[in-house]
Design an enzyme around this catalytic site. Structure first.
Site, PDB file in Angstrom:
ATOM      1  CB  SER A 286      -0.927   0.015   1.220  1.00  0.00           C
ATOM      2  OG  SER A 286      -0.160   0.017   2.413  1.00  0.00           O
TER       3      SER A 286
ATOM      4  CE1 TYR B 142      -4.218  -1.461  -0.039  1.00  0.00           C
ATOM      5  CE2 TYR B 142      -2.559  -3.149   0.302  1.00  0.00           C
ATOM      6  CZ  TYR B 142      -3.276  -2.345  -0.549  1.00  0.00           C
ATOM      7  OH  TYR B 142      -3.053  -2.410  -1.897  1.00  0.00           O
ATOM      8  N   GLY B 143      -4.594  -0.986   6.626  1.00  0.00           N
ATOM      9  CA  GLY B 143      -5.051  -1.335   7.968  1.00  0.00           C
ATOM     10  C   GLY B 143      -6.356  -0.663   8.364  1.00  0.00           C
TER      11      GLY B 143
ATOM     12  CB  CYS C 222       3.619  -3.503   9.401  1.00  0.00           C
ATOM     13  SG  CYS C 222       3.299  -2.208   8.161  1.00  0.00           S
ATOM     14  CB  THR C 223       6.661  -4.620   4.592  1.00  0.00           C
ATOM     15  OG1 THR C 223       5.541  -3.917   4.035  1.00  0.00           O
ATOM     16  CG2 THR C 223       6.456  -6.123   4.438  1.00  0.00           C
TER      17      THR C 223
ATOM     18  CB  CYS D  87       1.007  -5.571   2.462  1.00  0.00           C
ATOM     19  SG  CYS D  87      -0.189  -4.849   3.600  1.00  0.00           S
ATOM     20  CG  ASN D  88       2.860  -8.860   7.758  1.00  0.00           C
ATOM     21  OD1 ASN D  88       3.118  -9.987   8.166  1.00  0.00           O
ATOM     22  ND2 ASN D  88       3.809  -7.983   7.475  1.00  0.00           N
ATOM     23  CB  THR D  89      -2.754  -5.375   6.403  1.00  0.00           C
ATOM     24  OG1 THR D  89      -2.162  -4.897   7.612  1.00  0.00           O
ATOM     25  CG2 THR D  89      -4.237  -5.073   6.418  1.00  0.00           C
TER      26      THR D  89
END
Length: 262
Positions: free
Chosen positions: A12, A43-44, A190-191, A75-77
């Site tokens: 994002s 995104y979160g 989170c990157t 992106c983890n989210t």
């Protein structure tokens, strides 16, 4: 046959550049397209269904435009939410995702107290809870969601001031004491966050091991790409794409610093 198609890396914002940096080390001859979904940042803050729909639509458009050999969701989210949906929507494409590094944290901890520093979206995911149940059942894992750190990372990278007090306020809940035990590992889920890790070390109440999964993600991508193709030619430059269609001078300079042509 050499496959000259690019590898697509999607985030994002600029956080995925931490992963791109490692991908370059592992796959120096591959052509990269870095996609900044700044129109959807952060995104979160999204609800799950609209974000999943956005990601499927965006990835479909990117496949049409770039025909990538592999797609890395940096992106983890995004991946903990929509990874399976993306694979179902595009079964002929290779996806590599980013998930919280809970398994290596559980192997490495001595105190048994682990914190996962993430966006609220990643904290809410059943995927994250499943990782804890599977790999860290014997540990106490604290999930800490930050609404501000991703944006603070972007500000830091662009040379804007991010104060110590503001940083400490975002990470202080990661630090837990239980008798003689203290949190000894914080997973950066989170990157964006690795760009601030040196600042985290400065303001942290005590030293901990900050786990950045970027190298492991790049290693997995290298394994996957090796199975897809044997590309050794780079006839075109690595590029960055902004979904908003705009890129200010600071962002353009940042991309150039990572070898990306906007």
């Amino acid at each position: 046959m050499k496959d000259s198609r690019p590898i697509l890396i999607l985030d994002s914002g600029v956080g995925g550049l931490t992963v791109l940096r490692e991908v370059r080390f592992k796959l120096p001859f591959e052509r990269l397209v870095y996609v900044v979904d700044d129109a959807g940042f952060p995104y979160g803050a999204w609800d799950e269904d609209p974000l999943t729909a956005r990601l499927i639509g965006l990835v479909g458009a990117l496949i049409e435009a770039h025909d990538p050999k592999a797609i890395l969701i940096a992106c983890n989210t995004a991946f903990t939410l929509a990874g399976e949906a993306l694979r179902e929507a595009f079964p002929d494409r290779v996806f590599v995702g980013t998930v919280p590094a809970i398994k290596p944290a559980a192997r490495r901890t001595r105190s048994g107290l682990i914190s996962v520093l993430a966006t609220p979206g990643t904290v809410r995911r059943a995927y994250t809870r499943d990782l804890i149940d599977t790999h860290a059942r014997e540990c106490h894992v604290r999930l800490v969601g930050s609404d501000r750190l991703a944006a603070m990372s972007e500000d830091h990278l662009r040379g804007e001031d991010v104060g110590d007090a503001a940083l400490l306020a975002e990470i202080q809940d990661c630090f837990l004491e239980d008798g003689a035990r203290r949190t000894d590992i914080v997973v950066l889920a989170c990157t964006h966050y690795p760009f601030l890790v040196n600042r985290f070390r400065e303001v942290a109440p005590w030293p901990v091991d900050w786990i950045d999964p970027a190298e492991a993600i790049a290693r997995q991508l290298a394994r996957v790409v090796a199975e897809v193709a044997d590309a050794r030619d780079r006839e075109a430059p690595d590029t960055a794409v902004f979904t908003s269609g705009t890129c200010n001078a600071a962002s353009r300079q940042l991309m150039a610093g990572f070898g990306l042509l906007v």
